[in-house]
Structure formats: C-alpha cells, structure tokens
Design a protein around this motif. Structure first.
Motif, short mmCIF file in Angstrom:
data_model
loop_
_atom_site.label_atom_id
_atom_site.label_comp_id
_atom_site.label_asym_id
_atom_site.label_seq_id
_atom_site.Cartn_x
_atom_site.Cartn_y
_atom_site.Cartn_z
N ASP A 163 10.76 -14.28 -8.01
CA ASP A 163 12.10 -14.34 -8.61
C ASP A 163 13.18 -14.23 -7.55
OD1 ASP A 163 10.97 -14.59 -11.08
OD2 ASP A 163 11.12 -12.44 -11.58
N ASN A 171 15.94 -17.03 -6.65
CA ASN A 171 17.37 -16.73 -6.68
C ASN A 171 18.04 -17.08 -5.35
OD1 ASN A 171 17.23 -15.79 -9.31
ND2 ASN A 171 16.86 -13.66 -8.68
N GLU A 209 21.01 -19.75 -4.82
CA GLU A 209 22.27 -19.41 -4.16
C GLU A 209 22.53 -20.34 -2.98
OE1 GLU A 209 22.04 -15.35 -3.09
OE2 GLU A 209 22.15 -14.60 -5.16
#
Length: 671
Positions: free
Chosen positions: A658, A662, A666
C-alpha cells in the motif's frame, strides 16, 4: 548382517557408505539369513522387514528364530536346524544343552562338573590369610583367559581353521583321539554321532566345553572379588540408597539382556558357532538387539557397574572398567573382523553404482572433515588453521569470562541457527545453489563452498566450547592425577562416548550425510536404511553426540559450562525439529520412522510387562492420555504461533505494498 554378541558372535550390520541419509524409515525388524539357501560360498542376504502388527504376526516370527526345513519331505515332521561346513557339507545339527538352564545333577557330564566347580571360588572368602589383592588377581586371570586365551583360539580359527584342522587330521591311530572323542561326546544326546558330523562341528563342541569352564570361572571370580571389596558406608544417605537401587536395577537388567539375547542367538552364536560352520536359519533381531549395538558386550556388562554401586567401592569400579575394556578390545580385534569377513555388505542398493559415480563428482577422499585430511598448502585448510590457532592463542591472555562465553554463543548461533536457516532455504527454495548459479558458478562449486563453511563452523563450535571450559575449569594436571575419582572417570567416559558417536555416525552416513548432501544434490538416488548406530537412535548426534560437552562440564565442576552444554544440545534439537525432520519428510515421505529402534524396543518390552499387570495397565493408560493431551496442546500452540506469524507477515507485506502504491501515485501526480 548380525550385529551383536557376548560371549558370542551374532551377525552384525556393517558400516555403510554415503548411501544412507540421516533419519529414519518405518519401524523395522532386522531379519538375518545366516546362510544362503544354495550353498556355503554364497554371501548371506539380509532382509529389512516391516514390523507387523502383533495381531497379524505368525507364531514363528514372534519367536524371533526361524529354522529352515531339514532333508525330510514330510511337512508334518519336526523341523531340524541344518548346519553347513566351510567345505559345503550339510548336516543336521544335534541338540545341545541350554547353558542358561540348571540341569539335574544326574544329567551332569564331566565338563558340567568342571564348570560348576567354579562355585568353589567362594571358599576363598572364608580363608583369613588370603590378601585382598588375590581376589583381583584370580579374577583378572580368568578374564584374560577369556579375552586373550579364547581370543587367540578364535582368531586362529577364523584365519587358519586351527581347531577344525586338528580334528580333521585326528586319525584313530592318534593316542589323543579317544580322549578327544570323549570330550566332544560329553553331555551330548542320542542324536549325536562323532563319526557322522563334520570335523568343524566336533571342534566346536570341544571349544564349547572349554568356553563353559572359562566363562563360569570368569563370572564367579568376579562376584567373589566384588564381595571381598564391599565397603559399608558410614551413613546411609539418600544418595547411597539411590546407588543401591540403581545397582540392583543394573544387575537385574543385565540378567534380562543376557537371557533375551540368548532367546535370539541360541547356542550357535552364544558359542561363536560361525567361526566353525554356518547355520541354515533366519534370526529376527528385536528387543534387546534394538536397544544397543553389541548388547552382550555393552549393556550386557551393566552388572559390573551395578556391582560397583552395590559395593560402594572405587576399586570394583576401576577393575570393572578394565575388564569391560578388555571385552571391547576382544570385540574389535577378534569378532568384528570375523563378522565383516563372514557377513559382508548385506544391504544392497540397486542404484549403488550409479550413486557412487554421482558422489565421486562432489566428494573426494582428500576433503577436509573436521581436521581429517588436513593439508598445510591448501588455501581453505590454511584459513581454517589460522582461525583455529588465533582462537586457541586467546586463552593465553587474561580476557574476561564473558568474552569466552560470547564466543561459544556466537559460533553456536552461526552453526545451528544461521546455517540451519540456510539449509531450510536450500531445502525449500534451492537458495544456496541459486545464489551461486546467478554468479556463473557450477553446482559442484556451490557445494564445495558449503562443505568448507560447514566444516569450519562445526570445528569452531567445539574449539570455542573447549576454550570456555579451559577458562572456567582452571585445572591443574597434578590435582587430576592425584585425586582421580569417579566424577573424572564419568567425564572421560562421556567424552569417549561422544567420540564413538561421531565416528559411528560418519561410518554410516559418510561425507554425503555428514555435509547434508541430500539438501543440495537432488540427482543422487534417495535410499533410506537404518544401519549402524541409526538402528538404535534416529538422531544420535542430538543425544549422545553432546555427551562430551557434559563430560567437560563435569571436569570443570562449573554450572556455567553445563548451561552452555545444555543450550548447545537444545539448539541442535530445534534444528532437527524445524529443519532436518521436515526435509526428511519431504524427501523420504513415509519411509521416515516415527520411533527409534531403542524407543520401539522399550515400548514393546513395557507393553508386555503392562499386559501382564492390570495395575500397570491402568497407570500407563492415564500417563498416555495425559501425554497425548500435552502433545496436542503443544501442537495447537505451535500451529497458532505459526498462523499468527504468517498473518502478521501477510499484513506487513500488504502494508508495504500500500505504501509503495501510494508513493507511486504521489509521484505520478507530481509529474
């Protein structure tokens, strides 16, 4: 092959080559055919038969000894044991007396009288002017008559057929012939005819009479000697009472071991029959023969040490140790060579030649095993020597104790836990070989490096342990030899037991098993046998393989050394449980036995005793139920821990994924 004796050769399992991996198969009995069915010159064959459920076993098998039919064609006729001389002559073996049975005096022969006259040695106890050393001297005389005198005769009989040639060349014109005929015929029944049996059988009967006299005097003079040296303790402490109980147990256990061994080997092996001729029979080596190698020469002498406890005499102990050592030398010099010659390799592997060709690629007679085959100009050997000398030189400096303790723990961690984890990865993922193949190394080069790393870590675990022993013991040589008591004796015997275990293990598994070859070399045919020391223990290196550490703890009189010895053994037991045993299961499946030969034999013996005693049966049922409940609890707890660790690892991997996703999102948004 046959594997046990006292006073008598019984076929024994020969040392095996690398074809035998480290752990077990299903529970087995060893069934020996002591003579081939088609003649004397063919090597005897051995079968390893799966132990059957008692309810399905035949009565013949449960008796432990099977005899082949004689020349009779009538199926209902009683079966007679057949003998066969080394020249190939077959003959029906006449019935001989059981040496462990007391016969009525009216049936005694001349040699029965001479044998039982050994009891007259008890009269020396009532003669006041006889010095105490006399009892030692008379016992050692008969002990040497056994081990040296009978040993020389058997050695010559094995190599030159000395006694057989004497009886073959004994003509009726020879003045000794009537005397020899009388000696041989003494105590025999109507089914014996001196002129109708081979010379080898007559020679054996003559030798048998001599053995009876020597063994009877050897036993009686030992008992007389032990009685003469009884020491009454000043106080009957708990330790003294425990010693008496242990002494009685050892004497009783020895009597059982002797009689149970005779149940299997009968007169033929009891009197070294295969030095003279062979018997056409099959023997099932179970019970006492599954407890210890050569039980008649090992646990069969437990009454020596029981006598030392009962007499509370160090003199009895040390004379017993000397006498027992003589017996073991007799075994090594006389019996074992004859057994190996008479019963050559009996476990045949159909893929043995192919396996040897493969193994020759990965193993060399010049490989460094601990310090065996050390070569000063070989780079790996020089590296090992440098580390070894450096570690030993540290003992010359007054370093703190924690340094030596840490050194032991570090090497134990490397050897058991780090290399154990490497073996686990190699077993499940072929990890070691893959790391080398990625760098363009061959599998042979990968295994050569593994052997060097493993041998160094094994050597350093022992050397570092010796260093901490040397630091904590602070021994003085003069003190040892001036006060050489039972504790030091037990320590030395423990160290010798450790050495014997290591040598016996290597004899069975060879370099292939010593270096865990079946973790790395999948192309080697997998065959699992239980021979040598593995007949009795599934993992001897986990049990008696640490006896030397406890021996050093006794010598040092240090609880610290004892604790390190205990931690070392527990670490190895964990390695066996979590690394070696799962690999064996994957590799050999159901062939891995659940119980060792020793535990199976004890279970069988205890089971028979329990069946004969209802109170014991009730107690055993309760103990078994509690043990099963405890084992179930431990298994469930172990499973729960593994499940929790696996779940947390999965959660951690998910969290890592995860975070990674992420970060990628980003990064994309910023771009």
């Amino acid at each position: 092959m046959v594997d046990e004796t006292d006073p008598h050769p019984t076929p024994t399992l020969p040392p095996q080559t690398p074809e035998i991996p480290v752990n077990g198969s299903e529970e087995n009995q060893t069934v020996i055919s002591t003579i081939p069915e088609d003649g004397a010159n063919k090597e005897p064959q051995m079968e390893l038969r799966q132990r059957k459920n008692p309810s399905s076993s035949t009565s013949t098998e449960s008796n432990g000894t099977k005899s082949l039919d004689s020349n009779s064609n009538n199926d209902n006729a009683p079966k007679r044991l057949m003998g066969i001389s080394h020249e190939g002559e077959r003959f029906v073996l006449p019935i001989t007396k059981n040496p462990l049975t007391l016969h009525p005096i009216k049936e005694w022969s001349l040699f029965d009288w001479l044998k039982n006259a050994a009891a007259l040695n008890f009269l020396f106890l009532f003669v006041n002017f006889v010095p105490k050393w006399f009892f030692i001297a008379i016992f050692l005389f008969w002990r040497l008559a056994y081990n040296l005198g009978l040993g020389i005769l058997l050695y010559q009989q094995s190599h030159t057929r000395l006694l057989t040639r004497f009886f073959r060349e004994l003509s009726p014109a020879n003045p000794l012939q009537p005397l020899c005929r009388q000696i041989v015929s003494s105590g025999m029944g109507d089914d014996f005819d001196y002129d109708k049996v081979p010379a080898a059988f007559n020679a054996w009967l003559c030798f048998r009479n001599l053995v009876d006299i020597v063994l009877a005097n050897d036993l009686i003079t030992y008992i007389v000697f032990a009685i003469a040296y009884i020491e009454i303790p000043e106080q009957f402490s708990i330790g003294v009472i425990a010693g008496y109980i242990a002494g009685i147990f050892l004497c009783g256990f020895t009597f059982w071991a002797k009689t149970d061994a005779y149940r299997v080997v009968k007169d033929f092996a009891w009197y070294w029959g295969d030095f003279f001729f062979l018997a056409d029979q099959k023997l099932t080596f179970d019970r006492v023969f599954s407890i210890s190698p050569h039980p008649m020469y090992t646990i069969g002498y437990g009454f020596y040490y029981g006598s030392a406890l009962l007499t509370q005499s160090s003199t009895v102990l040390y004379v017993s140790l000397f006498a027992h050592a003589c017996q073991l030398i007799f075994l090594a010099v006389v019996e074992d060579p004859h057994i190996q010659k008479t019963y050559p390799d009996m476990v045949e592997d159909s893929a043995k030649q192919a396996k040897q060709r493969i193994l020759s690629t990965y193993f060399s007679p010049r490989d460094l095993v601990v310090l065996k085959n050390f070569f000063l100009l070989r780079s790996g050997d020089i590296f090992t020597l440098v580390i070894l000398v450096y570690t030993l030189l540290l003992n010359l400096f007054n370093l703190p104790t924690w340094f030596y303790v840490t050194q032991v723990l570090v090497w134990r961690f490397i050897h058991t836990y780090l290399l154990g984890y490497v073996l686990h990865l190699q077993s499940t993922k072929d990890w070691w070989n893959l790391q080398f193949s990625k760098r363009q190394y061959t599998k042979q080069e990968a295994f050569e490096n593994w052997k060097s790393v493993y041998n160094l870590s094994l050597l350093m675990t022992h050397v570092s342990f010796f260093c901490v022993f040397y630091k904590l013991a602070e021994l003085h040589i003069s003190t040892i030899f001036e006060h050489f008591f039972i504790k030091e004796t037990a320590a030395i015997l423990s160290i010798l037991l450790n050495v014997w275990t290591a040598v016996s293990t290597f004899e069975v598994v060879g370099e292939f098993g010593w270096f865990y070859g079946d973790f790395f070399l999948e192309e080697v045919p997998s065959t699992l046998y239980y021979t040598g020391i593995y007949r009795f223990l599934n993992n001897p290196e986990s049990l008696t393989g640490f006896a030397g550490y406890y021996g050093l703890a006794l010598l040092s009189n240090s609880w610290g050394v004892f604790t390190l010895a205990l931690l070392s053994q527990l670490s190895h037991l964990l390695f066996v449980r979590y690394v070696e045993r799962p690999h064996m299961k994957r590799l050999y499946g159901n062939k891995v036995r659940s119980q060792s030969g020793l535990s199976s034999a004890i279970s069988e013996i205890v089971g028979e005793a329990v069946e004969a005693s209802p109170p014991l049966k009730k107690i055993l049922a309760e103990v078994t139920e509690r043990a099963e409940n405890l084992n179930r609890m431990v298994t469930e707890r172990d499973t729960n821990i593994k499940d929790r660790v696996t779940t947390r690892a999965d959660n951690l991997k998910g969290a890592q994924q995860d975070i990674k996703d992420n970060m990628q999102d980003e990064s994309v948004e910023k771009k």
